[in-house]
Design a protein around this motif. Structure first.
Motif, PDB file in Angstrom:
ATOM      1  N   ASP A   3       1.217  -1.253   0.536  1.00 30.57           N
ATOM      2  CA  ASP A   3      -0.688  -0.374  -0.252  1.00 30.57           C
ATOM      3  C   ASP A   3       1.256   0.948   0.428  1.00 30.57           C
ATOM      4  O   ASP A   3       1.249   1.748   1.223  1.00 30.57           O
ATOM      5  N   GLN A   8      -2.421   5.730  -1.239  1.00 27.48           N
ATOM      6  CA  GLN A   8      -2.980   6.328  -0.087  1.00 27.48           C
ATOM      7  C   GLN A   8      -3.099   7.609  -0.914  1.00 27.48           C
ATOM      8  O   GLN A   8      -3.920   8.042  -0.509  1.00 27.48           O
ATOM      9  N   ARG A  11      -5.960   7.320  -2.315  1.00 29.63           N
ATOM     10  CA  ARG A  11      -7.283   7.353  -1.815  1.00 29.63           C
ATOM     11  C   ARG A  11      -7.901   8.455  -1.248  1.00 29.63           C
ATOM     12  O   ARG A  11      -9.103   8.352  -0.649  1.00 29.63           O
ATOM     13  N   GLN A  12      -7.434   9.322  -0.628  1.00 30.01           N
ATOM     14  CA  GLN A  12      -7.339  10.534  -0.467  1.00 30.01           C
ATOM     15  C   GLN A  12      -8.803  11.334  -1.291  1.00 30.01           C
ATOM     16  O   GLN A  12      -9.596  12.331  -0.962  1.00 30.01           O
ATOM     17  N   LYS A  30     -13.767   7.862   6.646  1.00 26.96           N
ATOM     18  CA  LYS A  30     -12.454   7.360   7.606  1.00 26.96           C
ATOM     19  C   LYS A  30     -11.816   6.398   6.905  1.00 26.96           C
ATOM     20  O   LYS A  30     -10.819   5.499   6.396  1.00 26.96           O
ATOM     21  N   ALA A  31     -13.015   5.007   6.817  1.00 26.15           N
ATOM     22  CA  ALA A  31     -13.314   4.265   6.304  1.00 26.15           C
ATOM     23  C   ALA A  31     -13.341   3.556   4.729  1.00 26.15           C
ATOM     24  O   ALA A  31     -11.339   3.094   4.013  1.00 26.15           O
ATOM     25  N   GLY A  33     -11.171   5.858   3.293  1.00 23.94           N
ATOM     26  CA  GLY A  33     -10.102   6.375   2.697  1.00 23.94           C
ATOM     27  C   GLY A  33      -8.820   5.735   3.626  1.00 23.94           C
ATOM     28  O   GLY A  33      -7.256   5.686   2.803  1.00 23.94           O
ATOM     29  N   SER A  34      -9.267   4.653   4.611  1.00 26.20           N
ATOM     30  CA  SER A  34      -8.191   3.631   5.142  1.00 26.20           C
ATOM     31  C   SER A  34      -7.953   2.077   4.379  1.00 26.20           C
ATOM     32  O   SER A  34      -6.782   2.184   4.342  1.00 26.20           O
ATOM     33  N   TYR A 100     -14.231  -3.060   9.835  1.00 26.22           N
ATOM     34  CA  TYR A 100     -13.230  -1.617   9.946  1.00 26.22           C
ATOM     35  C   TYR A 100     -14.039  -0.381  11.288  1.00 26.22           C
ATOM     36  O   TYR A 100     -14.358   0.224  12.298  1.00 26.22           O
TER      37      TYR A 100
END
Length: 213
Positions: A3, A8, A11-12, A30-31, A33-34, A100
């Motif tokens: 990852d 990352q 994803r944001q 948040k899920a 994004g994580s 999550y």
């Protein structure tokens, strides 16, 4: 199972896209994004992982559009410790989102190929459903009922009665209902006999398969 910073970052950007489409629940954002969505897809399609689109996976199924995952999850109003029945494990991405958020997830998959793959794969990422099984989603899991929340991740021609029966009073059931196009439907169980139904626009899902055996 890499990852990278690039992934990352993508994803944001995806979080911003689903937020702009109306998702407000910060825990759901948040899920999204994580969780490394690219790991739920074939590595050759990695570049598609952070587009807000559904994408084909094995057994003629799809990994749902991130916005759709976020929309259904937001409708569920997950609280940590909720027991959640998921009909249609699929790629396991929605399962990971529920885990999550701290839900105790009971998940059913109709395609054996997908079930076996996801059963091995999810724990490697640290997501452990309470119970995962291969079976007919129309029947739910009566042995583990009642559930706080129920989510169906495939298009159903109608709302299966067993799922309604397995929902706790005060619980929420989110299901896309329809044949060619589905209407996202929320059922809230107000009492043993009373359900409140709310609908939320059109979506497209693969069909919920019945066990014909």
């Amino acid at each position: 199972m890499k990852d990278s910073h690039r992934q990352q970052g993508k994803r944001q950007q995806l979080v911003k896209i689903v937020q702009e489409k109306g998702i407000e629940d910060q825990k759901v954002l948040k899920a999204i994004g994580s969780i490394p969505r690219h790991l739920f897809m074939d590595s050759s399609f990695e570049d598609h992982a952070y587009q807000d689109k559904a994408f084909p996976i094995a057994a003629d199924q799809t990994i749902s559009q991130p916005y759709t995952v976020a929309f259904q999850t937001e409708l569920l109003q997950i609280k940590r410790g909720d027991t959640v029945l998921e009909i249609g494990t699929g790629s396991g991405y929605q399962t990971a989102v529920l885990c999550y958020l701290g839900a105790k997830v009971y998940t059913v998959e109709r395609q054996r190929e997908l079930f076996k793959k996801t059963e091995r794969f999810l724990p490697k990422l640290g997501y452990r459903p309470k119970y995962a099984t291969f079976g007919d989603g129309y029947l739910g899991l009566p042995d583990y009922a009642p559930f706080d929340k129920i989510i169906v991740t495939a298009g159903a021609p109608f709302i299966p009665k067993p799922l309604m029966q397995q929902l706790k009073v005060g619980g929420r059931l989110v299901i896309p209902v329809g044949d060619e196009v589905q209407i996202m439907t929320l059922l809230e169980r107000k009492s043993q006999k009373e359900f409140k139904k709310t609908t939320f626009g059109e979506f497209r899902f693969v069909p919920l398969l019945e066990d014909k055996n």
